[in-house]
Scaffold this motif. Structure first.
Motif, PDB file in Angstrom:
ATOM      1  N   VAL A 161       0.727  -1.203  -0.188  1.00  0.00           N
ATOM      2  CA  VAL A 161      -0.164  -0.074  -0.021  1.00  0.00           C
ATOM      3  C   VAL A 161       0.737   1.269   0.263  1.00  0.00           C
ATOM      4  O   VAL A 161       1.714   1.444   0.879  1.00  0.00           O
TER       5      VAL A 161
ATOM      6  N   LEU B 244      -1.377   7.375  -2.215  1.00  0.00           N
ATOM      7  CA  LEU B 244      -3.192   7.323  -2.098  1.00  0.00           C
ATOM      8  C   LEU B 244      -3.408   8.451  -1.176  1.00  0.00           C
ATOM      9  O   LEU B 244      -4.444   8.394  -0.855  1.00  0.00           O
TER      10      LEU B 244
ATOM     11  N   ILE C 131      -3.008   8.747   2.118  1.00  0.00           N
ATOM     12  CA  ILE C 131      -3.629   8.200   3.452  1.00  0.00           C
ATOM     13  C   ILE C 131      -2.657   7.942   4.550  1.00  0.00           C
ATOM     14  O   ILE C 131      -1.999   6.740   4.856  1.00  0.00           O
TER      15      ILE C 131
ATOM     16  N   TYR D 114      -2.311   5.491   7.470  1.00  0.00           N
ATOM     17  CA  TYR D 114      -2.413   4.195   7.327  1.00  0.00           C
ATOM     18  C   TYR D 114      -1.330   3.230   8.173  1.00  0.00           C
ATOM     19  O   TYR D 114      -1.834   2.480   8.860  1.00  0.00           O
TER      20      TYR D 114
ATOM     21  N   ASN E 194      -6.047  -6.464   6.792  1.00  0.00           N
ATOM     22  CA  ASN E 194      -5.633  -4.957   6.884  1.00  0.00           C
ATOM     23  C   ASN E 194      -6.636  -4.206   5.955  1.00  0.00           C
ATOM     24  O   ASN E 194      -6.905  -3.113   6.438  1.00  0.00           O
ATOM     25  N   CYS E 195      -6.923  -4.913   4.896  1.00  0.00           N
ATOM     26  CA  CYS E 195      -7.878  -4.071   3.938  1.00  0.00           C
ATOM     27  C   CYS E 195      -9.302  -3.740   4.646  1.00  0.00           C
ATOM     28  O   CYS E 195      -9.839  -2.675   4.456  1.00  0.00           O
TER      29      CYS E 195
ATOM     30  N   ASN F  44     -10.187   0.044   5.460  1.00  0.00           N
ATOM     31  CA  ASN F  44     -11.243   0.586   4.245  1.00  0.00           C
ATOM     32  C   ASN F  44     -12.660   0.236   4.990  1.00  0.00           C
ATOM     33  O   ASN F  44     -12.959  -1.055   4.973  1.00  0.00           O
TER      34      ASN F  44
HETATM   35  C1  LIG Z   1      -8.776   8.176   0.589  1.00  0.00           C
HETATM   36  C2  LIG Z   1      -8.630   6.741   0.449  1.00  0.00           C
HETATM   37  C3  LIG Z   1      -9.141   5.864   1.258  1.00  0.00           C
HETATM   38  C4  LIG Z   1      -8.972   4.240   0.748  1.00  0.00           C
HETATM   39  C5  LIG Z   1      -8.286   3.848   0.161  1.00  0.00           C
HETATM   40  N1  LIG Z   1      -7.812   2.829   0.093  1.00  0.00           N
HETATM   41  C6  LIG Z   1      -7.192   1.977  -0.968  1.00  0.00           C
HETATM   42  C7  LIG Z   1      -6.316   0.763  -1.224  1.00  0.00           C
HETATM   43  C8  LIG Z   1      -6.060   0.044   0.025  1.00  0.00           C
HETATM   44  C9  LIG Z   1      -5.830  -1.143   0.101  1.00  0.00           C
HETATM   45  C10 LIG Z   1      -5.601  -2.067   1.069  1.00  0.00           C
HETATM   46  C11 LIG Z   1      -5.400  -1.575   2.418  1.00  0.00           C
HETATM   47  O1  LIG Z   1      -5.056  -2.300   3.384  1.00  0.00           O
HETATM   48  C12 LIG Z   1      -5.401  -0.129   2.385  1.00  0.00           C
HETATM   49  C13 LIG Z   1      -5.941   0.879   1.418  1.00  0.00           C
HETATM   50  N2  LIG Z   1      -5.567   0.842  -2.279  1.00  0.00           N
HETATM   51  C14 LIG Z   1      -6.360   1.549  -2.988  1.00  0.00           C
HETATM   52  C15 LIG Z   1      -6.183   1.740  -4.305  1.00  0.00           C
HETATM   53  C16 LIG Z   1      -5.258   0.798  -5.241  1.00  0.00           C
HETATM   54  C17 LIG Z   1      -6.825   2.740  -5.133  1.00  0.00           C
HETATM   55  C18 LIG Z   1      -7.615   3.385  -4.154  1.00  0.00           C
HETATM   56  C19 LIG Z   1      -8.013   3.604  -2.993  1.00  0.00           C
HETATM   57  N3  LIG Z   1      -7.429   2.349  -2.304  1.00  0.00           N
HETATM   58  C20 LIG Z   1      -7.219   4.774  -0.513  1.00  0.00           C
HETATM   59  C21 LIG Z   1      -7.466   6.227  -0.237  1.00  0.00           C
END
Ligand SMILES: Cc1ccc(Nc2c(-c3ccc(O)cc3)nc3c(C)cccn23)cc1
Length: 109
Positions: free
Chosen positions: A33, A38, A40, A43, A81-82, A86
């Motif tokens: 990540v 991104l 974030i 994270y 984690n995801c 999220n």
């Molecule tokens: C403002 C914001 C909010 C959520 C996210 N999540 C996210 C994640 C992610 C994957 C696994 C993980 O453990 C955490 C995050 N991967 C993405 C991608 C590739 C594109 C867009 C969003 N994505 C990104 C920006």
């Protein structure tokens, strides 16, 4: 030997998750990540043990896993984690659920 066959099945399963036929749902998991890209920055404060498919593949190739259970633990860590970061409302949460379903189907034999 039995263990070699088991580890080959781990690699086979990993390759399946990376296939382009799943490109709409696997792209958030292919690389670590990138929380800077991104935008974030929280994270790394929330997720203490990041994991992704490229890291798992590297660990497989370097013989870091001695049992399939260790491999599975990193796969589950990646998905959890995801789900931790999220909220269910975000598309990427559901992408994780869909890709984990692909994993479960292949893993359970
Ligand atoms: C403002 C914001 C909010 C959520 C996210 N999540 C996210 C994640 C992610 C994957 C696994 C993980 O453990 C955490 C995050 N991967 C993405 C991608 C590739 C594109 C867009 C969003 N994505 C990104 C920006």
């Amino acid at each position: 030997r039995k263990n070699d066959i088991q580890m080959k099945f781990c690699m086979q399963t990993l390759r399946e998750l990376k296939k382009s036929k799943y490109k709409d749902i696997n792209f958030p998991f292919l690389q670590p990540v990138d929380y800077v890209a991104l935008n974030i920055p929280d994270y790394p404060k929330i997720i203490k043990h990041p994991m992704d498919l490229s890291t798992i593949e590297k660990k497989l190739n370097e013989g870091d896993y001695t049992t399939p259970e260790e491999f599975e633990a990193d796969i589950r860590l990646m998905f959890n984690n995801c789900y931790t970061y999220n909220p269910p409302a975000l598309p990427v949460h559901n992408m994780g659920k869909q890709l984990e379903k692909v994993f479960d189907e292949k893993w359970k034999d």
